[in-house]
Design a protein around this motif. Sequence first.
Motif, PDB file in Angstrom:
ATOM      1  N   GLU A 202       0.829  -1.213   0.000  1.00  0.00           N
ATOM      2  CA  GLU A 202       0.000   0.000   0.000  1.00  0.00           C
ATOM      3  C   GLU A 202       0.863   1.263   0.000  1.00  0.00           C
ATOM      4  OE1 GLU A 202      -4.234  -0.654   2.064  1.00  0.00           O
ATOM      5  OE2 GLU A 202      -2.567  -0.847   3.471  1.00  0.00           O
ATOM      6  N   SER A 205       2.315   1.823  -3.451  1.00  0.00           N
ATOM      7  CA  SER A 205       1.292   2.343  -4.357  1.00  0.00           C
ATOM      8  C   SER A 205       1.001   3.817  -4.055  1.00  0.00           C
ATOM      9  CB  SER A 205       0.017   1.502  -4.215  1.00  0.00           C
ATOM     10  OG  SER A 205      -1.010   2.005  -5.030  1.00  0.00           O
ATOM     11  N   LYS A 208       3.991   6.113  -5.258  1.00  0.00           N
ATOM     12  CA  LYS A 208       4.036   6.296  -6.707  1.00  0.00           C
ATOM     13  C   LYS A 208       2.900   7.213  -7.174  1.00  0.00           C
ATOM     14  CE  LYS A 208       6.294   1.849  -7.359  1.00  0.00           C
ATOM     15  NZ  LYS A 208       6.124   0.423  -7.723  1.00  0.00           N
ATOM     16  N   ARG A 209       1.750   7.082  -6.534  1.00  0.00           N
ATOM     17  CA  ARG A 209       0.641   7.982  -6.859  1.00  0.00           C
ATOM     18  C   ARG A 209       0.977   9.420  -6.451  1.00  0.00           C
ATOM     19  NH1 ARG A 209      -2.753   5.401  -4.273  1.00  0.00           N
ATOM     20  NH2 ARG A 209      -3.021   6.692  -2.413  1.00  0.00           N
TER      21      ARG A 209
END
Length: 244
Positions: A202, A205, A208-209
């Motif tokens: 998580e 992710s 990177k977002r």
Amino acid sequence: MKPLDATELFQLWDEVLHDGLLDKSMRLLGKACSFENSVELGRLSIGERDARLLQLREWMFGYSLKNMVTCPKCNEVVEWEMDTHDMHLQKIPADLSVKTFYLVKDQFKIQFRLPDSFDVSKIISENSADPDSLITNCIVGVANENGEEIPKDQLSGEIIQALDKRMSEEDPQADIRIEIHCPACSHNWESVFDIMSFLWAEIDSWAKRMMQEICLLAKSFGWSEKDILNMSPHRRRLYIEMLT
């Protein structure tokens, strides 16, 4: 223990990007506990460690937890969802001291501690074929009915099993299992939930977002990375919606 803000989490993610999963988790806990010495954190029992990681996960990403797993019977990809409130099986102790316990069985008094991160890391690195080595490594001492110290290798398999059961009772957070039902073939099974790997997936992710959002907002408004990270998620999202 305190939650990490976006700047702290983003910086930590960058620093530990190429570290192993356990090292990443120790660094994360160290940051949340304002603790530079990872040795004491590594001595937390697996359950105590994972209870803290679960708390951090709730602060970062909320209480709803979703995942996908492949059905072992028909290979169907099954989605499951759970409220993390239901996953708290033990309280987070205020101190970091290593606790010892006693088990009395078959005229033996066994003093033991709970398995910690170093124990698990040692078993993995040694690729031990002995299934009981994790348990026996945690035995502090063994005495017979006369109070005489005896070697722990004299303990029977039945006693080791009883010790394993007692450790599980004292540290329930160390073994979280999710009951899953496959709608395709109606197969039911239990899946082991590993908070370390789930949480870092998580975080990866999220980071990177965040990089994509920082790039977009910096290009559009000229703001610095620090300014963008210091914004609330809701405010960042509103700005991004204005650009799309």
